[in-house]
Scaffold this active site. Structure first.
Site, PDB file in Angstrom:
ATOM      1  N   ILE A  24       0.823  -1.205   0.000  1.00 48.31           N
ATOM      2  CA  ILE A  24       0.000   0.000   0.000  1.00 48.31           C
ATOM      3  C   ILE A  24       0.854   1.250   0.000  1.00 48.31           C
ATOM      4  O   ILE A  24       0.633   2.187  -0.759  1.00 48.31           O
ATOM      5  CB  ILE A  24      -0.937   0.012   1.227  1.00 48.31           C
ATOM      6  CG1 ILE A  24      -1.867  -1.202   1.201  1.00 48.31           C
ATOM      7  CG2 ILE A  24      -1.744   1.301   1.286  1.00 48.31           C
ATOM      8  CD1 ILE A  24      -2.709  -1.338   2.458  1.00 48.31           C
ATOM      9  N   VAL A  26       5.000   3.013   1.329  1.00 51.03           N
ATOM     10  CA  VAL A  26       6.358   2.829   1.839  1.00 51.03           C
ATOM     11  C   VAL A  26       6.773   4.100   2.554  1.00 51.03           C
ATOM     12  O   VAL A  26       6.612   5.207   2.026  1.00 51.03           O
ATOM     13  CB  VAL A  26       7.354   2.511   0.703  1.00 51.03           C
ATOM     14  CG1 VAL A  26       8.757   2.326   1.272  1.00 51.03           C
ATOM     15  CG2 VAL A  26       6.922   1.265  -0.053  1.00 51.03           C
ATOM     16  N   MET A  29      10.421   4.284   7.739  1.00 44.56           N
ATOM     17  CA  MET A  29      10.637   3.306   8.797  1.00 44.56           C
ATOM     18  C   MET A  29       9.984   1.958   8.511  1.00 44.56           C
ATOM     19  O   MET A  29      10.462   0.929   8.961  1.00 44.56           O
ATOM     20  CB  MET A  29      10.097   3.854  10.115  1.00 44.56           C
ATOM     21  CG  MET A  29      10.374   2.973  11.303  1.00 44.56           C
ATOM     22  SD  MET A  29       9.895   3.783  12.831  1.00 44.56           S
ATOM     23  CE  MET A  29      10.484   2.562  14.002  1.00 44.56           C
ATOM     24  N   VAL A  32       3.716  -0.609   4.459  1.00 47.48           N
ATOM     25  CA  VAL A  32       2.361  -1.041   4.804  1.00 47.48           C
ATOM     26  C   VAL A  32       1.811  -1.876   3.654  1.00 47.48           C
ATOM     27  O   VAL A  32       1.885  -1.477   2.494  1.00 47.48           O
ATOM     28  CB  VAL A  32       1.442   0.162   5.085  1.00 47.48           C
ATOM     29  CG1 VAL A  32       0.045  -0.320   5.471  1.00 47.48           C
ATOM     30  CG2 VAL A  32       2.019   1.026   6.203  1.00 47.48           C
ATOM     31  N   LYS A  47       1.744  -3.515   8.867  1.00 51.06           N
ATOM     32  CA  LYS A  47       2.831  -2.534   8.886  1.00 51.06           C
ATOM     33  C   LYS A  47       4.110  -3.267   9.285  1.00 51.06           C
ATOM     34  O   LYS A  47       4.244  -3.720  10.414  1.00 51.06           O
ATOM     35  CB  LYS A  47       2.490  -1.423   9.881  1.00 51.06           C
ATOM     36  CG  LYS A  47       3.485  -0.279   9.932  1.00 51.06           C
ATOM     37  CD  LYS A  47       2.952   0.790  10.891  1.00 51.06           C
ATOM     38  CE  LYS A  47       3.859   1.997  10.963  1.00 51.06           C
ATOM     39  NZ  LYS A  47       3.311   3.022  11.896  1.00 51.06           N
ATOM     40  N   ASP A 139       3.045  13.478  15.997  1.00 52.44           N
ATOM     41  CA  ASP A 139       3.383  13.426  14.568  1.00 52.44           C
ATOM     42  C   ASP A 139       2.130  13.589  13.717  1.00 52.44           C
ATOM     43  O   ASP A 139       1.945  12.877  12.738  1.00 52.44           O
ATOM     44  CB  ASP A 139       4.089  12.103  14.247  1.00 52.44           C
ATOM     45  CG  ASP A 139       4.768  12.137  12.874  1.00 52.44           C
ATOM     46  OD1 ASP A 139       5.094  13.248  12.404  1.00 52.44           O
ATOM     47  OD2 ASP A 139       4.969  11.069  12.281  1.00 52.44           O
TER      48      ASP A 139
END
Length: 642
Positions: A24, A26, A29, A32, A47, A139
């Site tokens: 799905i 990138v 870290m 997905v 993930k 975040d």
């Protein structure tokens, strides 16, 4: 070229359970994937951390799983499972079919205010739940706001989550995305709920204008602007935007944290109050920055987000909602039903008296309708989120009086503002009647109790009794506080905090004990030495072969010697089975080279005994352990040469 074909995980079964169907997204870290849980037969998002980061990032993955597990909220992407498979560390998460807010902004540019607020409100509801549970996201950005095909809005990626009041030492690296960082995050790394409030203010500006408030050629320039420049009002970029929208952005992005709403719940109350003052025309302004000028509701994702799918409001802070609901209960104008079609009836004709009664009935009904709709009755005006003085003025203008004034705690309505009225707004009551109101005392606050010296169980029970939540528990050595008792709490005892705040506890591990080195000792001696040091002993069920230690001696210990443990901790001992016994090859009569090769190949060391007669010989005459017998692997076999 389809890069997913090159992904080694696509098509694989991870951890014997999750079949990976497609990639799905990138990130820096993790990657997905869309996957299927073959055990429960459901589609989910997987993930997977990049293997090169698994060592350093494992703690973040565990933190994300634990923090989201505590947030059972409809606007938070749920985490179902966490695990590892070889070098892969993964989270199994709720799969949201749709797009991110970043995708919407890239496709649509600036959004209409109605759409922007429809997205912002559930985001704030999700963050509000996190803040009240003691977490800060840290975040927030459009990439972490998911918009489902059904219009549901969800917040994702709690990987940087931290407990409230935690200070993060950045040491040169600022966590989060630079365009959404609050000034205090940049300056000293502190992160409380107001950093999420700041990020949401920036996102609201971006949704309304199509651009970020601060830009620059490098991250350093953007960080400098966050520190030294206010976020401009969105109406400066989009003429015609309502002043209330400028107020929302200015309040959320104030550079001084103390001026901002204290958490997402407070900002949500401000947003709903501001929205209630906007007209339909103000909500439907199409900004010139919109990439699609004419919006077709069938295609515009952000236009079809149903309000019913967002989270229920904890308190009715939007006046129009209550007033609108009250419309359903207003007295309607009576209308006399049409007379039935006349039919000739047999029987006596109605006399003049019956006609008089009918006329009086119609007149009485009309008089009643006139009375109800005349000036004898008036509607209760909307009073929510008004101060007492403002409410009294509105009531006076409507010909009503202020009745009883009550007080109650509220997490969403500011102190001194109206939470509710009795009767509700829109209700028709007799003129000069009194309307009672309930004013907000703000969030309920409690004092953190003194917990030092209490056992962990009793400290947790006391926190719950006082309306607080037990938070993160860390353990430290202490020579003064008994093992298992509380050393300190954060916030400290006596601090006045909101009800429901999570309180972190530091619990004593007891006095530190140096761990002695008992490898090579017999079990009885090792046990006695550890118990004398105040440590408990556990014997591992399996034994290991060892050429260094005899059978029954301690071959390994855990924790390792030289470190420290708390008094009462357990040291696990692994005993030796002795050396591995190997059959000795028969090398009598072989050449020296062949004999050495055979013995060393079997795991032995070789020593040559030549004597005086064998100085120039090359044949093995005898060996110290006869061929066919066994000897410890690694031991020395002596060969005599003639």
């Amino acid at each position: 070229m389809d890069t997913t074909l090159q992904d080694p995980l696509v098509g694989q079964l991870l951890d014997g359970r999750y079949r990976i169907d497609a990639r799905i997204a990138v990130g820096g870290m993790a990657t997905v994937y869309r996957a299927v849980d073959t055990r429960l037969d459901r589609v989910l998002a997987l993930k997977v951390m990049h293997p090169s980061l698994a060592v350093d990032g494992f703690e973040r993955f565990i933190r994300e799983a634990k923090s989201v597990a505590r947030l059972a909220h409809p606007n938070v992407v749920q985490v179902f499972d966490q695990g590892t498979d070889g070098s892969y560390v993964y989270l199994a998460m709720e799969y949201v079919a749709g797009c991110t807010l970043r995708d919407v902004l890239r496709e649509r540019g600036a959004l209409q205010p109605r759409a922007a607020l429809d997205i912002l409100e559930p985001v704030l509801a999700a963050l509000g739940a996190a803040h009240r549970a003691g977490f800060v996201h840290r975040d927030m950005k459009p990439e972490n706001v998911l918009i489902g095909d059904d219009g549901r809005v969800k917040v994702a990626d709690f990987g940087l989550v931290r407990a409230v009041d935690t200070v993060t030492n950045t040491t040169g690296t600022v966590l989060g995305t630079v365009s959404y960082l609050a000034p205090e995050q940049i300056e000293n790394g502190t992160a409380d709920p107001r950093v999420d409030v700041y990020a949401c203010g920036v996102m609201l500006y971006e949704m309304l204008t199509g651009d970020k408030p601060h830009d620059g050629d490098s991250p350093a320039v953007i960080l400098y602007k966050h520190l030294h420049e206010d976020v401009p009002p969105p109406s400066a970029a989009v003429p015609g935007l309502a002043y209330e929208l400028d107020e929302m952005v200015a309040s959320a992005t104030a550079r001084t944290p103390e001026i901002r709403p204290h958490d997402a719940v407070a900002l949500l109350a401000q947003v709903r109050d501001g929205r209630s003052r906007l007209s339909a025309d103000q909500l439907d302004v199409v900004p010139p920055q919109a990439l699609t000028a004419e919006h077709d509701n069938a295609d515009d994702r952000t236009s079809v987000i149903p309000r019913a799918l967002t989270t229920p409001r904890p308190l009715p802070v939007n006046e129009d909602d209550e007033a609108g609901e009250a419309v359903l209960h207003r007295t309607s104008r009576f209308q006399s039903p049409p007379p039935p079609p006349s039919r000739r009836r047999s029987g006596p004709r109605r006399g003049p008296m019956a006609i008089v009664v009918a006329v009086l009935l119609v007149l009485g009904l009309g008089a009643g309708v006139w009375y109800i709709n005349s000036g004898q009755f008036t509607e209760v005006p909307p009073l929510l989120s008004k101060t007492q003085a403002q409410a009294e003025d509105r009531l006076r203008d409507a010909g009503l009086e202020l009745g009883t004034v009550k007080h109650a705690y509220s997490d969403t309505v500011e102190r001194g503002q109206v939470i509710s009225s009795d009767p509700k707004a829109g209700t028709r009551i007799r003129g000069n009647d009194a309307v009672s109101i309930t004013l907000s005392d703000g969030p309920e606050t409690v004092r953190v109790p003194a917990l030092e010296g209490r056992t962990l169980d009793k400290a947790r029970a006391q926190l719950k009794q006082d309306g607080l939540e037990p938070g993160m528990v860390t353990r430290e050595f202490s020579e003064d506080v008994p093992r298992g008792s509380v050393i300190s709490a954060r916030p400290a005892d006596g601090t006045q905090v909101r009800a429901g705040t999570a309180v972190a506890l530091v619990v004593s591990k007891g006095s530190p004990v140096d761990i002695p080195d008992i490898t090579g000792d017999d079990l009885a001696d090792a046990r006695a030495e550890l118990q004398d040091a105040g440590l408990k002993v556990k014997i591992a069920t399996e034994r290991v072969t060892s050429s260094e230690f005899d059978k029954g001696q301690v071959a390994k210990q855990s924790p390792n010697p030289g470190g420290q443990a708390a008094e009462g901790d357990t040291v696990t001992l692994t005993l030796s089975k002795g050396p591995e016994m190997v059959e000795v090859p028969d090398v009598v009569g072989d050449s020296v080279d062949d004999a050495r090769q055979a013995l060393e190949g079997a795991g032995f060391q070789v020593d040559e005994d030549r004597g005086l007669l064998g100085l120039f010989g090359d044949t093995v005459e005898d060996q110290s352990v006869k061929g066919g017998e066994t000897a410890p692997k690694g031991s020395t076999i002596t060969i005599r040469i003639r």
